[in-house]
Design an enzyme around this catalytic site. Structure first.
Site, PDB file in Angstrom:
ATOM      1  N   GLN A 137      43.224  31.557  54.469  1.00  0.00           N
ATOM      2  CA  GLN A 137      43.882  32.449  53.574  1.00  0.00           C
ATOM      3  C   GLN A 137      43.182  33.817  53.653  1.00  0.00           C
ATOM      4  N   GLN A 330       5.887  32.746  31.075  1.00  0.00           N
ATOM      5  CA  GLN A 330       6.459  31.720  32.326  1.00  0.00           C
ATOM      6  C   GLN A 330       7.391  30.788  31.349  1.00  0.00           C
ATOM      7  N   THR A 422      31.109  35.080  45.721  1.00  0.00           N
ATOM      8  CA  THR A 422      31.966  35.693  46.596  1.00  0.00           C
ATOM      9  C   THR A 422      32.847  35.048  46.855  1.00  0.00           C
ATOM     10  N   GLU A 424      35.847  31.873  47.100  1.00  0.00           N
ATOM     11  CA  GLU A 424      36.514  31.466  45.798  1.00  0.00           C
ATOM     12  C   GLU A 424      36.810  32.521  44.837  1.00  0.00           C
ATOM     13  N   ASP A 426      35.881  36.800  44.467  1.00  0.00           N
ATOM     14  CA  ASP A 426      34.648  37.844  44.173  1.00  0.00           C
ATOM     15  C   ASP A 426      34.588  37.774  42.480  1.00  0.00           C
TER      16      ASP A 426
HETATM   17  C1  LIG Z   1      27.241  25.565  49.666  1.00  0.00           C
HETATM   18  C2  LIG Z   1      28.462  24.626  49.619  1.00  0.00           C
HETATM   19  C3  LIG Z   1      29.116  24.295  50.889  1.00  0.00           C
HETATM   20  C4  LIG Z   1      29.916  23.360  50.956  1.00  0.00           C
HETATM   21  C5  LIG Z   1      30.342  22.814  49.640  1.00  0.00           C
HETATM   22  C6  LIG Z   1      31.018  21.484  49.684  1.00  0.00           C
HETATM   23  C7  LIG Z   1      32.445  21.459  49.559  1.00  0.00           C
HETATM   24  C8  LIG Z   1      33.412  22.748  49.218  1.00  0.00           C
HETATM   25  C9  LIG Z   1      34.768  22.572  49.234  1.00  0.00           C
HETATM   26  C10 LIG Z   1      35.340  22.166  47.896  1.00  0.00           C
HETATM   27  C11 LIG Z   1      34.766  22.562  46.942  1.00  0.00           C
HETATM   28  C12 LIG Z   1      33.804  21.664  46.525  1.00  0.00           C
HETATM   29  C13 LIG Z   1      32.656  22.182  45.981  1.00  0.00           C
HETATM   30  C14 LIG Z   1      32.435  23.792  45.561  1.00  0.00           C
HETATM   31  C15 LIG Z   1      31.250  23.958  46.022  1.00  0.00           C
HETATM   32  C16 LIG Z   1      31.308  25.245  47.137  1.00  0.00           C
HETATM   33  C17 LIG Z   1      32.560  25.711  47.696  1.00  0.00           C
HETATM   34  C18 LIG Z   1      32.430  25.636  49.315  1.00  0.00           C
HETATM   35  C19 LIG Z   1      33.013  26.448  50.124  1.00  0.00           C
HETATM   36  C20 LIG Z   1      33.445  27.656  49.719  1.00  0.00           C
HETATM   37  C21 LIG Z   1      34.761  27.854  50.371  1.00  0.00           C
HETATM   38  C22 LIG Z   1      35.313  29.024  49.774  1.00  0.00           C
HETATM   39  C23 LIG Z   1      36.954  29.216  50.199  1.00  0.00           C
HETATM   40  C24 LIG Z   1      37.446  30.664  49.973  1.00  0.00           C
HETATM   41  O1  LIG Z   1      36.867  31.364  49.604  1.00  0.00           O
HETATM   42  S1  LIG Z   1      39.204  30.372  50.085  1.00  0.00           S
HETATM   43  C25 LIG Z   1      39.885  32.051  49.604  1.00  0.00           C
HETATM   44  C26 LIG Z   1      39.491  32.514  47.958  1.00  0.00           C
HETATM   45  N1  LIG Z   1      40.113  33.669  47.717  1.00  0.00           N
HETATM   46  C27 LIG Z   1      40.360  34.006  46.400  1.00  0.00           C
HETATM   47  O2  LIG Z   1      39.836  33.433  45.521  1.00  0.00           O
HETATM   48  C28 LIG Z   1      41.244  35.144  46.409  1.00  0.00           C
HETATM   49  C29 LIG Z   1      40.754  36.087  44.997  1.00  0.00           C
HETATM   50  N2  LIG Z   1      41.983  36.416  44.749  1.00  0.00           N
HETATM   51  C30 LIG Z   1      42.989  35.957  43.923  1.00  0.00           C
HETATM   52  O3  LIG Z   1      42.969  34.823  43.326  1.00  0.00           O
HETATM   53  C31 LIG Z   1      44.316  36.505  43.582  1.00  0.00           C
HETATM   54  O4  LIG Z   1      44.620  37.569  44.291  1.00  0.00           O
HETATM   55  C32 LIG Z   1      44.232  37.511  42.276  1.00  0.00           C
HETATM   56  C33 LIG Z   1      44.040  36.688  41.167  1.00  0.00           C
HETATM   57  C34 LIG Z   1      42.723  38.302  42.041  1.00  0.00           C
HETATM   58  C35 LIG Z   1      45.186  38.487  41.889  1.00  0.00           C
HETATM   59  O5  LIG Z   1      46.433  37.755  41.870  1.00  0.00           O
HETATM   60  P1  LIG Z   1      47.853  38.536  42.281  1.00  0.00           P
HETATM   61  O6  LIG Z   1      47.399  39.611  43.590  1.00  0.00           O
HETATM   62  O7  LIG Z   1      49.007  37.785  42.491  1.00  0.00           O
HETATM   63  O8  LIG Z   1      47.944  39.573  41.089  1.00  0.00           O
HETATM   64  P2  LIG Z   1      47.916  39.527  39.699  1.00  0.00           P
HETATM   65  O9  LIG Z   1      49.160  40.369  38.926  1.00  0.00           O
HETATM   66  O10 LIG Z   1      46.595  39.494  39.102  1.00  0.00           O
HETATM   67  O11 LIG Z   1      48.121  37.768  39.145  1.00  0.00           O
HETATM   68  C36 LIG Z   1      49.652  37.538  39.024  1.00  0.00           C
HETATM   69  C37 LIG Z   1      49.892  36.429  37.985  1.00  0.00           C
HETATM   70  O12 LIG Z   1      49.472  35.048  38.685  1.00  0.00           O
HETATM   71  C38 LIG Z   1      48.331  34.701  37.716  1.00  0.00           C
HETATM   72  N3  LIG Z   1      47.367  34.095  38.554  1.00  0.00           N
HETATM   73  C39 LIG Z   1      46.711  34.488  39.575  1.00  0.00           C
HETATM   74  N4  LIG Z   1      45.732  33.645  40.158  1.00  0.00           N
HETATM   75  C40 LIG Z   1      46.044  32.470  39.609  1.00  0.00           C
HETATM   76  C41 LIG Z   1      45.760  31.198  39.762  1.00  0.00           C
HETATM   77  N5  LIG Z   1      44.979  30.754  40.527  1.00  0.00           N
HETATM   78  N6  LIG Z   1      46.363  30.070  38.973  1.00  0.00           N
HETATM   79  C42 LIG Z   1      47.419  30.347  38.285  1.00  0.00           C
HETATM   80  N7  LIG Z   1      47.751  31.724  37.739  1.00  0.00           N
HETATM   81  C43 LIG Z   1      47.129  32.832  38.492  1.00  0.00           C
HETATM   82  C44 LIG Z   1      47.700  36.096  37.041  1.00  0.00           C
HETATM   83  O13 LIG Z   1      47.154  35.449  35.623  1.00  0.00           O
HETATM   84  C45 LIG Z   1      49.046  36.585  36.748  1.00  0.00           C
HETATM   85  O14 LIG Z   1      49.839  35.899  35.560  1.00  0.00           O
HETATM   86  P3  LIG Z   1      50.410  36.774  34.609  1.00  0.00           P
HETATM   87  O15 LIG Z   1      51.231  35.919  33.576  1.00  0.00           O
HETATM   88  O16 LIG Z   1      51.471  37.660  35.464  1.00  0.00           O
HETATM   89  O17 LIG Z   1      49.466  37.549  34.000  1.00  0.00           O
HETATM   90  C1  LIG Z   2      30.514  32.031  53.076  1.00  0.00           C
HETATM   91  C2  LIG Z   2      31.856  32.293  52.632  1.00  0.00           C
HETATM   92  C3  LIG Z   2      32.868  31.245  53.005  1.00  0.00           C
HETATM   93  C4  LIG Z   2      34.066  31.530  52.836  1.00  0.00           C
HETATM   94  N1  LIG Z   2      35.424  30.585  53.046  1.00  0.00           N
HETATM   95  C5  LIG Z   2      36.395  31.031  53.159  1.00  0.00           C
HETATM   96  C6  LIG Z   2      37.259  29.915  53.365  1.00  0.00           C
HETATM   97  O1  LIG Z   2      36.935  28.777  53.818  1.00  0.00           O
HETATM   98  N2  LIG Z   2      38.854  30.570  53.676  1.00  0.00           N
HETATM   99  C7  LIG Z   2      39.156  31.471  53.146  1.00  0.00           C
HETATM  100  O2  LIG Z   2      40.207  31.788  53.177  1.00  0.00           O
HETATM  101  N3  LIG Z   2      38.083  32.646  52.916  1.00  0.00           N
HETATM  102  C8  LIG Z   2      36.867  32.214  52.797  1.00  0.00           C
HETATM  103  N4  LIG Z   2      36.035  33.319  52.330  1.00  0.00           N
HETATM  104  C9  LIG Z   2      36.599  34.619  51.927  1.00  0.00           C
HETATM  105  C10 LIG Z   2      36.188  34.758  50.507  1.00  0.00           C
HETATM  106  O3  LIG Z   2      37.085  34.112  49.861  1.00  0.00           O
HETATM  107  C11 LIG Z   2      36.529  36.145  50.249  1.00  0.00           C
HETATM  108  O4  LIG Z   2      35.469  36.986  50.962  1.00  0.00           O
HETATM  109  C12 LIG Z   2      36.324  36.414  48.756  1.00  0.00           C
HETATM  110  O5  LIG Z   2      37.361  36.004  48.228  1.00  0.00           O
HETATM  111  C13 LIG Z   2      36.136  37.951  48.373  1.00  0.00           C
HETATM  112  O6  LIG Z   2      37.163  38.665  48.974  1.00  0.00           O
HETATM  113  P1  LIG Z   2      36.640  39.953  49.751  1.00  0.00           P
HETATM  114  O7  LIG Z   2      35.859  39.553  51.050  1.00  0.00           O
HETATM  115  O8  LIG Z   2      38.162  40.715  50.144  1.00  0.00           O
HETATM  116  O9  LIG Z   2      35.981  41.024  49.007  1.00  0.00           O
HETATM  117  P2  LIG Z   2      36.391  42.506  48.442  1.00  0.00           P
HETATM  118  O10 LIG Z   2      37.661  42.222  47.362  1.00  0.00           O
HETATM  119  O11 LIG Z   2      36.867  43.312  49.530  1.00  0.00           O
HETATM  120  O12 LIG Z   2      35.065  42.832  47.569  1.00  0.00           O
HETATM  121  C14 LIG Z   2      34.474  44.121  47.922  1.00  0.00           C
HETATM  122  C15 LIG Z   2      34.039  44.671  46.736  1.00  0.00           C
HETATM  123  O13 LIG Z   2      35.460  45.508  45.904  1.00  0.00           O
HETATM  124  C16 LIG Z   2      35.483  45.058  44.543  1.00  0.00           C
HETATM  125  N5  LIG Z   2      36.730  44.803  44.197  1.00  0.00           N
HETATM  126  C17 LIG Z   2      38.018  44.423  44.986  1.00  0.00           C
HETATM  127  N6  LIG Z   2      39.014  44.386  44.413  1.00  0.00           N
HETATM  128  C18 LIG Z   2      38.623  44.978  43.107  1.00  0.00           C
HETATM  129  C19 LIG Z   2      39.468  45.494  41.835  1.00  0.00           C
HETATM  130  N7  LIG Z   2      40.815  45.348  41.898  1.00  0.00           N
HETATM  131  N8  LIG Z   2      38.995  45.836  40.950  1.00  0.00           N
HETATM  132  C20 LIG Z   2      37.374  46.168  40.897  1.00  0.00           C
HETATM  133  N9  LIG Z   2      36.845  45.685  41.964  1.00  0.00           N
HETATM  134  C21 LIG Z   2      37.423  45.571  43.148  1.00  0.00           C
HETATM  135  C22 LIG Z   2      34.768  43.757  44.447  1.00  0.00           C
HETATM  136  O14 LIG Z   2      34.440  43.559  43.133  1.00  0.00           O
HETATM  137  C23 LIG Z   2      33.461  43.967  45.381  1.00  0.00           C
HETATM  138  O15 LIG Z   2      32.598  44.409  44.853  1.00  0.00           O
HETATM  139  C24 LIG Z   2      34.640  33.042  52.548  1.00  0.00           C
HETATM  140  C25 LIG Z   2      33.621  33.839  52.281  1.00  0.00           C
HETATM  141  C26 LIG Z   2      32.398  33.611  52.468  1.00  0.00           C
HETATM  142  C27 LIG Z   2      31.299  34.547  52.290  1.00  0.00           C
END
Ligand SMILES: CC/C=C\C/C=C\C/C=C\C/C=C\C/C=C\C/C=C\CCCCC(=O)SCCNC(=O)CCNC(=O)[C@H](O)C(C)(C)COP(=O)(O)OP(=O)(O)OC[C@H]1O[C@@H](n2cnc3c(N)ncnc32)[C@H](O)[C@@H]1OP(=O)(O)O
Ligand SMILES: Cc1cc2nc3c(=O)[nH]c(=O)nc-3n(C[C@H](O)[C@H](O)[C@H](O)COP(=O)(O)OP(=O)(O)OC[C@H]3O[C@@H](n4cnc5c(N)ncnc54)[C@H](O)[C@@H]3O)c2cc1C
Length: 627
Positions: A137, A330, A422, A424, A426
Site C-alpha cells: 500500500q 523504582q 508508525t 499500520e 502513524d
Molecule cells: C515486530 C513485529 C513483526 C512481525 C509481527 C507479526 C505479524 C504481522 C502481521 C499481522 C499483524 C500481527 C500482529 C501485529 C504486530 C505487528 C505488525 C507487524 C508488521 C507491521 C505491518 C505494517 C503494515 C503497514 O504499515 S500497512 C500500511 C498501513 N497504512 C496506514 O495505516 C495508513 C494510515 N492512513 C489511513 O488509515 C487513512 O488514510 C486515514 C484514516 C488516515 C485517512 O483516511 P482518508 O484519506 O480516507 O480520509 P478520512 O476522511 O479521514 O476518512 C474517510 C472516512 O473513512 C473512515 N475511515 C478511515 N479509515 C477507516 C478504516 N480503517 N475503517 C473504517 N473507516 C475508516 C473515516 O472515519 C471517515 O469516515 P467519515 O464517516 O467520513 O468520518
Molecule cells: C517497519 C515498518 C514496516 C512497514 N510495513 C509496511 C507494509 O508491510 N505495507 C505497507 O503498505 N506499509 C508499510 N509500512 C509503512 C507505514 O504504514 C507508514 O510508514 C505509516 O503508515 C506512516 O506513514 P508515512 O510514512 O507516510 O508517515 P507521514 O504521514 O509522512 O508522517 C510524518 C509526520 O507527519 C505527520 N502527519 C502526517 N499527516 C498528518 C496530518 N494530517 N495531520 C498532522 N500530522 C500529520 C505524522 O504525524 C508524522 O509526524 C511500514 C513502515 C515501517 C516503519
C-alpha cells in the site's frame, strides 16, 4: 547463589495463585496449554536460537531468517499444527519476517476484500505456501494519506485487463514487509482508472516474481530498501521497493468485494461501505494492541526480575545491600508499567471481540459499528504502542548499565518494537481519526445518545471535547488539543475494560485482589500523569488529587511482595525473553560474565588492527621520548 535465592524468596511471598493468574493472562486454560507447549517446542529447537542475531551481517542475518522460516514451516507440516498452534510458533520464533505479512496481512486482505470466487482461487494457494504474498500500500511519497497514492490501475476493455503502473518516482511502493526479496505476489493498492476517470484506491492481486526461478516478472523492478534501525531488530524483514512499468493483470485480479468492474468497464458499488478497502488495517491494528501487551510484559518481566536481584546501597543489618525493587522511585517507575501490561492485555481481548463482532455484523449487512471499530482500533493502537515503546525504554533504564547490553534483551526488543508507533498508521494521524469520531459523537450527545464510562475519566473526555468544540475553531487549528481529548478517550476505554474484566468470574486465591490493585494502579497512575486535565476540567479537586497520590503509593506496597509472581504469570521461557537479566533463575552475574566472552571481539587477546594502527603510534612516541 545470590540471584537465585533472591527470586526464590520473592516467589515464596506471593499472596495469590500464580497458576490461575497464568490462565487469566493467557485468556483460557486451552490457550495457556497451547502457548506453553509451543513456546517450549521453539525454545528447545537449536535452529530457533536468537543469541547470535546482533553479530551477523545483514546478508547472513537474512539468510538465517529464511532458514528459520523454512524450518518453522517444516515443523508446522511435520507436527500437523493447527492454525492457532502455527501462529503461536511464529510468535515465539520472535523474528519479524515475510511470513508475518503473508499470514498477517496478505491472507486477511483476500479474506476481507475478495469475492467468494477470488477467495476460492487464491486462499488455497496462500495457505499451502504455493505463493507468498505481501501488502503493498505505502509508497515513497504517501503512507498516511492513502487517498494520495499514485500507483495506477487502468482498465483496458480491449484485453479485459488492468494495467498497473508507477507514473512517478514517488509512486514507487516503499516499505511493504516481505516485498524486497521473498514475496511472489502482492496485494497492490492503486488508483482505479476507467475511461480516464479516477475512481480512487482499490486493491489488486499482482504476481511479482516467477514461481520457477524467482526472478522479477517483466515490467517489475523490485528490491530491499536497506538497513533499518538497530543491527538485528527489524533487519530480518525485507521491507521492499517496487515499481511497475505497465504491468498487465486479468480483470478478475482486482479485489471486488467492495466494488466490481464489469467486462464492459462499468463500476458497480456493492452494498458494503467503501471503507472496507481499509479493512485489513483495522484487523492488524487490533492485533497490534495485543502485541503491545506482549512486548511491554516482556520488558517488565526482565526489569522486575532484575530489580529483585540487583542490590545497590542501603547496607542492612544482615550485611547485604538493599534490593533496588524496594526503592520507592523504582516502584513508581516499574509498577505502573506492570499494571499497563495487564491493562493492555484485557483491552486487547475486548478489541478482538469488537473486531469479531463488527465482522459478524458485516455478514448481516449491519455496518452500524464500523465507525466505532475504526476509532477504537486506531486510538488503542496509537495509545498502547506509544506507551509500550516508552515503557520498554524505561525498563532499560530501570536496569541501569546492564540494561544497555544486548545480552539484557532490552535494546533488541526496543529496536524491533518502536516502528509499531508508525506502521499500520502513524500514531498522531490515528489519534486525529479518533478526534473526528469524538466530534461526531459529541455533536450527537444532544440527541439522547449517552456515552458510557467511569465518571472521572468520562468527565475528563467530555470536558476536553466541550472546551475544544466550544471554541469552534477549525479542526486543524485545534488538532493538537483534540489529540489530547482522543488520548483521554482511549485511556477511558482501557480503564473501563479493566473494570469490566474484574466483574467477570476470576478464580484462584488472591487473583482478583491482585488484578484490582493493578487496575487501580493503572487508573491512578494515568490520573497522576494527566493531573492537569483532571484539575483544569474540574473533574477532581486538589485534595482528591493528593489522596489519589497517597493511594497510589499504598498500592505499590501491596504489589511489592507479589511483583515477581505477577511477571512469572506471563509464563515466558528464558528463550523468549532472551535476557540474562530476566532469567527465571536469577543467575545474572555469572551469566553476564559468561556472555561477554562470547563476543567475537574476544576471539583474540590482541584485537585486529592493533599492530597496524595503534602500535606505530606508541612506538613513535617511545622514539620521540628517547630523542
Ligand atoms: C515486530 C513485529 C513483526 C512481525 C509481527 C507479526 C505479524 C504481522 C502481521 C499481522 C499483524 C500481527 C500482529 C501485529 C504486530 C505487528 C505488525 C507487524 C508488521 C507491521 C505491518 C505494517 C503494515 C503497514 O504499515 S500497512 C500500511 C498501513 N497504512 C496506514 O495505516 C495508513 C494510515 N492512513 C489511513 O488509515 C487513512 O488514510 C486515514 C484514516 C488516515 C485517512 O483516511 P482518508 O484519506 O480516507 O480520509 P478520512 O476522511 O479521514 O476518512 C474517510 C472516512 O473513512 C473512515 N475511515 C478511515 N479509515 C477507516 C478504516 N480503517 N475503517 C473504517 N473507516 C475508516 C473515516 O472515519 C471517515 O469516515 P467519515 O464517516 O467520513 O468520518
Ligand atoms: C517497519 C515498518 C514496516 C512497514 N510495513 C509496511 C507494509 O508491510 N505495507 C505497507 O503498505 N506499509 C508499510 N509500512 C509503512 C507505514 O504504514 C507508514 O510508514 C505509516 O503508515 C506512516 O506513514 P508515512 O510514512 O507516510 O508517515 P507521514 O504521514 O509522512 O508522517 C510524518 C509526520 O507527519 C505527520 N502527519 C502526517 N499527516 C498528518 C496530518 N494530517 N495531520 C498532522 N500530522 C500529520 C505524522 O504525524 C508524522 O509526524 C511500514 C513502515 C515501517 C516503519
Amino acid at each position: 547463589m545470590a540471584g537465585f535465592d533472591d527470586l526464590a524468596s520473592e516467589r515464596s511471598k506471593a499472596q495469590f495463585d500464580v497458576e490461575e493468574m497464568k490462565v487469566i493472562w493467557a485468556g483460557s486454560r486451552h490457550t495457556l496449554e497451547v502457548s506453553d507447549r509451543i513456546s517450549r517446542l521453539v525454545a528447545n529447537d537449536p535452529v530457533f536460537r536468537k543469541d547470535t542475531r546482533t553479530m551477523l551481517s545483514r546478508k547472513d542475518l537474512f539468510k538465517n531468517t529464511l532458514r528459520k522460516a523454512a524450518h518453522a514451516w517444516k515443523r508446522i507440516i511435520e507436527l500437523r499444527l493447527s492454525e492457532e498452534e502455527a501462529a503461536e510458533l511464529r510468535f515465539y520464533v520472535d523474528e519479524p519476517a515475510f511470513m508475518d505479512l503473508h499470514w498477517g496481512m496478505f491472507i486477511p486482505t483476500i479474506k476481507g476484500q475478495g469475492t467468494e470466487e477470488q477467495q476460492q482461487k487464491w486462499l488455497p494457494l496462500a495457505y499451502k505456501m504455493k505463493i507468498i504474498g505481501c501488502y503493498a500500500q505505502t509508497e515513497l511519497g504517501h503512507g498516511s494519506n492513502v487517498q494520495g497514492l499514485e500507483t495506477t490501475a487502468t482498465f483496458d476493455p480491449q484485453t479485459d485487463e488492468f494495467i498497473i503502473h508507477s507514473p512517478t518516482l514517488t509512486s514507487s511502493k516503499w516499505w511493504p514487509g516481505g516485498l524486497g526479496k521473498v514475496s511472489t505476489h502482492a496485494v497492490v493498492y492503486g488508483r482505479l482508472i476507467i475511461d480516464s476517470k479516477d475512481y480512487g484506491v482499490n486493491g489488486f492481486i499482482v504476481q511479482l516474481r516467477s514461481l520457477d526461478d524467482h526472478l522479477p516478472l517483466p515490467g517489475i523492478t523490485i528490491g530491499d530498501i536497506g538497513m533499518k534501525f538497530g543491527s538485528g531488530a527489524y533487519n530480518t524483514m525485507d521491507n521492499g521497493v517496487l515499481r511497475f512499468d505497465h504491468v498487465r493483470i486479468p480483470r478478475d485480479q482486482m479485489l471486488m468485494r467492495v466494488s466490481q468492474v464489469t467486462r464492459e468497464g462499468k463500476l458497480v458499488q456493492s452494498n458494503v461501505p467503501w471503507q472496507l478497502v481499509y479493512g485489513t488495517m483495522v484487523y492488524v491494528r487490533q492485533k497490534i494492541v495485543s502485541d503491545a501487551s506482549c512486548a511491554l510484559s516482556r520488558a517488565v518481566c526482565i526489569a522486575t526480575r532484575y530489580s529483585a536481584v540487583r542490590r545497590q546501597f542501603g547496607l542492612q543489618s544482615n550485611g547485604i545491600e538493599t534490593q533496588v525493587i524496594d526503592y520507592k522511585t523504582q516502584q513508581s517507575r516499574l509498577f505502573p508499567l506492570l499494571a499497563s501490561a495487564y491493562a493492555f492485555r484485557f483491552v486487547g481481548e475486548w478489541l478482538k471481540w469488537l473486531y469479531m463482532d463488527v465482522n459478524q455484523r458485516l455478514q448481516a449487512s449491519d455496518f452500524s459499528t464500523l465507525p466505532e471499530a475504526h476509532a477504537c482500533t486506531a486510538g488503542l493502537k496509537s495509545l498502547t504502542t506509544s506507551a509500550t515503546a516508552d515503557g520498554i525504554e524505561e525498563c532499560r533504564k530501570l536496569c541501569g548499565g546492564h540494561g544497555y547490553l544486548c545480552s539484557s534483551g532490552l535494546p533488541e526488543l526496543f529496536a524491533v518494537y518502536i516502528p509499531a508507533c508508525t506502521y499500520e498508521g502513524d500514531n498522531i494521524v490515528l489519534l486525529l481519526q479518533v478526534a473526528r469520531f469524538l466530534i461526531k459523537t459529541v455533536s450527537q450527545l444532544g440527541s439522547g445518545k449517552e456515552p458510557v464510562g467511569t465518571t472521572v475519566y468520562m468527565g475528563r473526555v467530555e470536558q476536553l471535547m466541550q472546551c475544544h468544540c466550544a471554541v469552534q475553531k477549525g479542526f486543524l487549528e485545534l488538532s493538537a488539543d483534540l489529540v489530547q481529548a482522543a488520548v483521554a478517550h482511549c485511556q477511558l476505554i482501557v480503564v473501563s475494560k479493566f473494570i469490566e474484566k474484574l466483574q467477570q468470574d476470576i478464580p484462584g486465591k488472591g487473583v482478583k485482589g491482585q488484578l484490582e490493585a493493578l487496575c487501580n494502579i493503572y487508573a491512578l497512575f494515568i490520573l497522576h500523569k494527566h493531573l492537569g486535565d483532571f484539575l483544569s476540567t474540574g473533574c477532581i479537586t486538589p485534595k482528591q488529587a493528593s489522596l489519589a497520590n497517597a493511594q497510589l503509593r499504598s498500592l505499590y506496597s501491596q504489589v511489592r511482595p507479589n511483583a515477581i509472581a505477577l511477571v512469572d504469570a506471563f509464563n515466558y521461557t528464558d528463550h523468549y525473553l532472551s535476557s540474562v537479566l530476566g532469567r527465571y533463575d536469577g543467575n545474572v552475574y555469572p551469566k553476564l560474565y559468561e556472555e561477554a566472552w562470547k563476543d567475537p571481539l574476544n576471539d583474540s587477546v590482541v584485537p585486529d588492527g592493533y599492530q597496524e594502527y595503534i602500535q606505530p603510534i606508541l612506538k613513535q612516541q617511545l622514539r620521540n621520548a628517547r630523542l
